[in-house]
Each structure stands twice: as structure tokens, then as C-alpha cells.
Design a protein around this motif. Structure first.
Motif, PDB file in Angstrom:
ATOM      1  N   ILE A  19       0.858  -1.193   0.000  1.00  0.00           N
ATOM      2  CA  ILE A  19       0.000   0.000   0.000  1.00  0.00           C
ATOM      3  C   ILE A  19       0.887   1.233   0.000  1.00  0.00           C
ATOM      4  O   ILE A  19       1.049   1.931   0.991  1.00  0.00           O
ATOM      5  N   THR A  20       1.490   1.498  -1.145  1.00  0.00           N
ATOM      6  CA  THR A  20       2.363   2.660  -1.300  1.00  0.00           C
ATOM      7  C   THR A  20       1.865   3.496  -2.465  1.00  0.00           C
ATOM      8  O   THR A  20       1.158   2.989  -3.341  1.00  0.00           O
ATOM      9  N   PRO A  21       2.253   4.768  -2.515  1.00  0.00           N
ATOM     10  CA  PRO A  21       1.872   5.604  -3.659  1.00  0.00           C
ATOM     11  C   PRO A  21       2.407   5.083  -4.995  1.00  0.00           C
ATOM     12  O   PRO A  21       1.847   5.389  -6.039  1.00  0.00           O
ATOM     13  N   ALA A  22       3.450   4.276  -4.965  1.00  0.00           N
ATOM     14  CA  ALA A  22       3.980   3.716  -6.210  1.00  0.00           C
ATOM     15  C   ALA A  22       3.045   2.640  -6.776  1.00  0.00           C
ATOM     16  O   ALA A  22       3.042   2.395  -7.977  1.00  0.00           O
ATOM     17  N   VAL A  23       2.263   1.998  -5.917  1.00  0.00           N
ATOM     18  CA  VAL A  23       1.350   0.943  -6.350  1.00  0.00           C
ATOM     19  C   VAL A  23      -0.089   1.461  -6.362  1.00  0.00           C
ATOM     20  O   VAL A  23      -0.774   1.384  -7.371  1.00  0.00           O
ATOM     21  N   PHE A  24      -0.531   1.976  -5.240  1.00  0.00           N
ATOM     22  CA  PHE A  24      -1.891   2.502  -5.113  1.00  0.00           C
ATOM     23  C   PHE A  24      -1.803   4.022  -5.212  1.00  0.00           C
ATOM     24  O   PHE A  24      -1.565   4.705  -4.225  1.00  0.00           O
ATOM     25  N   LYS A  25      -1.990   4.540  -6.421  1.00  0.00           N
ATOM     26  CA  LYS A  25      -1.727   5.956  -6.695  1.00  0.00           C
ATOM     27  C   LYS A  25      -2.915   6.867  -6.437  1.00  0.00           C
ATOM     28  O   LYS A  25      -2.745   8.079  -6.382  1.00  0.00           O
ATOM     29  N   LYS A  26      -4.116   6.290  -6.328  1.00  0.00           N
ATOM     30  CA  LYS A  26      -5.308   7.114  -6.148  1.00  0.00           C
ATOM     31  C   LYS A  26      -6.089   6.669  -4.926  1.00  0.00           C
ATOM     32  O   LYS A  26      -6.084   5.490  -4.580  1.00  0.00           O
ATOM     33  N   THR A  27      -6.766   7.632  -4.329  1.00  0.00           N
ATOM     34  CA  THR A  27      -7.743   7.353  -3.287  1.00  0.00           C
ATOM     35  C   THR A  27      -9.085   7.866  -3.789  1.00  0.00           C
ATOM     36  O   THR A  27      -9.177   9.002  -4.255  1.00  0.00           O
ATOM     37  N   LEU A  28     -10.098   7.002  -3.736  1.00  0.00           N
ATOM     38  CA  LEU A  28     -11.435   7.393  -4.161  1.00  0.00           C
ATOM     39  C   LEU A  28     -12.428   7.104  -3.047  1.00  0.00           C
ATOM     40  O   LEU A  28     -12.258   6.143  -2.286  1.00  0.00           O
ATOM     41  N   THR A  29     -13.462   7.930  -2.975  1.00  0.00           N
ATOM     42  CA  THR A  29     -14.538   7.718  -2.017  1.00  0.00           C
ATOM     43  C   THR A  29     -15.833   7.518  -2.788  1.00  0.00           C
ATOM     44  O   THR A  29     -16.137   8.272  -3.719  1.00  0.00           O
ATOM     45  N   PHE A  30     -16.575   6.492  -2.404  1.00  0.00           N
ATOM     46  CA  PHE A  30     -17.838   6.167  -3.048  1.00  0.00           C
ATOM     47  C   PHE A  30     -18.959   6.271  -2.030  1.00  0.00           C
ATOM     48  O   PHE A  30     -18.819   5.823  -0.890  1.00  0.00           O
ATOM     49  N   LYS A  31     -20.067   6.844  -2.461  1.00  0.00           N
ATOM     50  CA  LYS A  31     -21.246   6.942  -1.615  1.00  0.00           C
ATOM     51  C   LYS A  31     -21.929   5.579  -1.529  1.00  0.00           C
ATOM     52  O   LYS A  31     -21.700   4.705  -2.374  1.00  0.00           O
ATOM     53  N   ARG A  32     -22.788   5.440  -0.543  1.00  0.00           N
ATOM     54  CA  ARG A  32     -23.585   4.222  -0.398  1.00  0.00           C
ATOM     55  C   ARG A  32     -24.301   3.922  -1.715  1.00  0.00           C
ATOM     56  O   ARG A  32     -24.864   4.808  -2.345  1.00  0.00           O
ATOM     57  N   ASN A  33     -24.221   2.680  -2.155  1.00  0.00           N
ATOM     58  CA  ASN A  33     -24.848   2.163  -3.380  1.00  0.00           C
ATOM     59  C   ASN A  33     -24.212   2.662  -4.671  1.00  0.00           C
ATOM     60  O   ASN A  33     -24.679   2.315  -5.759  1.00  0.00           O
ATOM     61  N   GLU A  34     -23.160   3.456  -4.599  1.00  0.00           N
ATOM     62  CA  GLU A  34     -22.516   3.957  -5.821  1.00  0.00           C
ATOM     63  C   GLU A  34     -21.748   2.824  -6.506  1.00  0.00           C
ATOM     64  O   GLU A  34     -21.077   2.013  -5.861  1.00  0.00           O
ATOM     65  N   LEU A  35     -21.843   2.792  -7.834  1.00  0.00           N
ATOM     66  CA  LEU A  35     -21.136   1.782  -8.610  1.00  0.00           C
ATOM     67  C   LEU A  35     -19.677   2.165  -8.788  1.00  0.00           C
ATOM     68  O   LEU A  35     -19.364   3.296  -9.130  1.00  0.00           O
ATOM     69  N   ILE A  36     -18.806   1.195  -8.593  1.00  0.00           N
ATOM     70  CA  ILE A  36     -17.385   1.353  -8.847  1.00  0.00           C
ATOM     71  C   ILE A  36     -17.087   0.783 -10.226  1.00  0.00           C
ATOM     72  O   ILE A  36     -16.309   1.324 -10.983  1.00  0.00           O
ATOM     73  N   LYS A  37     -17.761  -0.323 -10.549  1.00  0.00           N
ATOM     74  CA  LYS A  37     -17.629  -0.973 -11.853  1.00  0.00           C
ATOM     75  C   LYS A  37     -18.994  -1.465 -12.291  1.00  0.00           C
ATOM     76  O   LYS A  37     -19.692  -2.121 -11.528  1.00  0.00           O
ATOM     77  N   SER A  38     -19.367  -1.133 -13.520  1.00  0.00           N
ATOM     78  CA  SER A  38     -20.650  -1.553 -14.086  1.00  0.00           C
ATOM     79  C   SER A  38     -20.501  -2.853 -14.865  1.00  0.00           C
ATOM     80  O   SER A  38     -19.413  -3.174 -15.354  1.00  0.00           O
ATOM     81  N   SER A  39     -21.599  -3.552 -15.038  1.00  0.00           N
ATOM     82  CA  SER A  39     -21.626  -4.768 -15.850  1.00  0.00           C
ATOM     83  C   SER A  39     -21.267  -4.441 -17.293  1.00  0.00           C
ATOM     84  O   SER A  39     -21.650  -3.400 -17.824  1.00  0.00           O
ATOM     85  N   GLY A  40     -20.498  -5.313 -17.914  1.00  0.00           N
ATOM     86  CA  GLY A  40     -20.135  -5.148 -19.318  1.00  0.00           C
ATOM     87  C   GLY A  40     -18.955  -4.241 -19.563  1.00  0.00           C
ATOM     88  O   GLY A  40     -18.633  -3.930 -20.703  1.00  0.00           O
ATOM     89  N   THR A  41     -18.275  -3.827 -18.500  1.00  0.00           N
ATOM     90  CA  THR A  41     -17.127  -2.935 -18.652  1.00  0.00           C
ATOM     91  C   THR A  41     -15.832  -3.682 -18.350  1.00  0.00           C
ATOM     92  O   THR A  41     -15.832  -4.742 -17.741  1.00  0.00           O
ATOM     93  N   VAL A  42     -14.732  -3.084 -18.771  1.00  0.00           N
ATOM     94  CA  VAL A  42     -13.401  -3.600 -18.458  1.00  0.00           C
ATOM     95  C   VAL A  42     -12.887  -2.816 -17.264  1.00  0.00           C
ATOM     96  O   VAL A  42     -12.984  -1.596 -17.220  1.00  0.00           O
ATOM     97  N   ASP A  43     -12.358  -3.525 -16.277  1.00  0.00           N
ATOM     98  CA  ASP A  43     -11.781  -2.860 -15.110  1.00  0.00           C
ATOM     99  C   ASP A  43     -10.589  -3.672 -14.643  1.00  0.00           C
ATOM    100  O   ASP A  43     -10.739  -4.755 -14.094  1.00  0.00           O
ATOM    101  N   SER A  44      -9.399  -3.154 -14.887  1.00  0.00           N
ATOM    102  CA  SER A  44      -8.183  -3.869 -14.513  1.00  0.00           C
ATOM    103  C   SER A  44      -7.539  -3.254 -13.278  1.00  0.00           C
ATOM    104  O   SER A  44      -6.336  -3.332 -13.094  1.00  0.00           O
TER     105      SER A  44
END
Length: 185
Positions: A19-44
Motif C-alpha cells: 500500500i504505497t503511492p507507487a502501487v496505489f496511486k489514487k484514493t477514491l470515495t464512493f457513496k452508499r450504493n454507488e457503482l465502482i464498476k458496471s456490468s459489461g465494462t473492463v476494469d483492470s
């Protein structure tokens, strides 16, 4: 109690190397029920849950089926998309307000192959994921909802304190009413 592979990671490196900035470069906050990844999308991306909880689901015949639950300290990933860059039917969604650290596959894999200790860590993560999947398959093969409940509770009692019952019931493929009855017995 953390999932075994997360505990192994914690024991090996206390997350400080991963868990370093070299590996995990972003911090994101999601609201309750918010989608991080939708069906049918690419997420690597790989998500480290800093605070909160997430679920991975698939929708079949307009019904949601939760296949994985994660909370503070867990890694979550749409594995099919991560491994081969394909479009994935999996949905990743916040259960409650959740803060995640985000690693792109390229950064994560650079870390993995940087030295033998990191490669060993990656192997431990993959072995843990395979073990979790085998446990999950065994759970789902049980005819008895009570046995499914007991197996998951024995492996991860903290899950029942953190994740709302309706999501655990879905994960265990039972109705909320059956879940409630079993949890009270």
C-alpha cells in the motif's frame, strides 16, 4: 478475523510495502450504493478498502447475486477483467460510504515482479483467492441454508458484524427471512 490470505499479507508486510503511492496511486470515495464498476465494462484495477464495504455481484434474469463481500482491509478486484482485460459482467458497488486505494494493473504487476518477495506475496494472494473460491463453491453445494450460514460464520464471524444481513443472505443464496430465522437459532 480476516480472510486467510489477507492475514498472510498483513503478517508478511503489514501492507506497508504493497500500500504505497507507487502501487496505489489514487484514493477514491464512493457513496452508499454507488457503482465502482458496471456490468459489461473492463476494469483492470485493484481496490484496497481503506474504510467501508463493497460487494461484487452479477445480475441474472434481473436478480442480483452477490458473489463476494469485502470490508476494511480487503482487496477487491474483478478478476476476469484484471487477468485478461475482457469485458466483465461483474458489478462492484459500495454497500456504504467507502474509501478505497486504487492500483492500476500495470503498477501492481510492476510491484509484483520487482523482487522475489513481492512475487511470493502475489502467489500467496492468488492461492488465498483460489482457496476462498473453493470454500465458496463448497458452501453453495450445501442444500441446507443452515450449513451454509454456519460454514461462512465459522470462517469469518466479523463479516456478520460489518455487512448488512440482507447482503449476507443474498451471498448465502437464501431469503432475508430464512437468514433471520437461522441467525436467531
Amino acid at each position: 478475523m480476516k480472510a486467510p490470505f489477507i492475514k498472510a499479507i498483513s503478517d508478511m508486510i503489514v501492507f506497508k510495502d504493497l500500500i504505497t503511492p507507487a502501487v496505489f496511486k489514487k484514493t477514491l470515495t464512493f457513496k452508499r450504493n454507488e457503482l465502482i464498476k458496471s456490468s459489461g465494462t473492463v476494469d483492470s484495477k485493484i481496490y484496497f478498502i481503506k474504510k467501508g464495504s463493497l460487494k461484487i455481484s452479477i445480475f441474472q434474469q434481473d436478480a442480483e447475486q452477490i458473489i463476494r463481500l469485502g470490508y476494511t482491509g480487503d482487496l477487491i478486484v474483478a478478476m476476469d477483467s484484471f487477468f485478461d482485460g475482457c469485458h466483465s459482467d461483474f458489478v462492484i458497488q459500495a454497500i456504504k460510504k467507502t474509501e478505497v486505494l486504487v492500483a492500476e494493473k500495470e503498477d501492481f504487476m510492476h510491484f509484483v515482479y520487482e523482487n522475489p518477495e513481492n512475487t511470493s506475496l502475489y502467489i500467496n494472494i492468488l492461492e488465498g483467492l483460489v482457496k476462498q473460491q473453493l470454500d465458496r463453491e463448497q458452501d453453495l453445494l450445501q442444500d441446507s441454508p443452515k450449513i451454509r450460514y454456519e460454514r461462512v460464520f465459522k470462517r469469518n464471524p466479523i463479516l456478520f458484524q460489518i455487512i448488512p444481513n440482507k447482503h449476507i443472505a443474498n451471498y448465502l443464496r437464501m431469503t432475508p427471512e430464512t437468514f433471520s430465522r437461522i441467525s436467531k437459532s
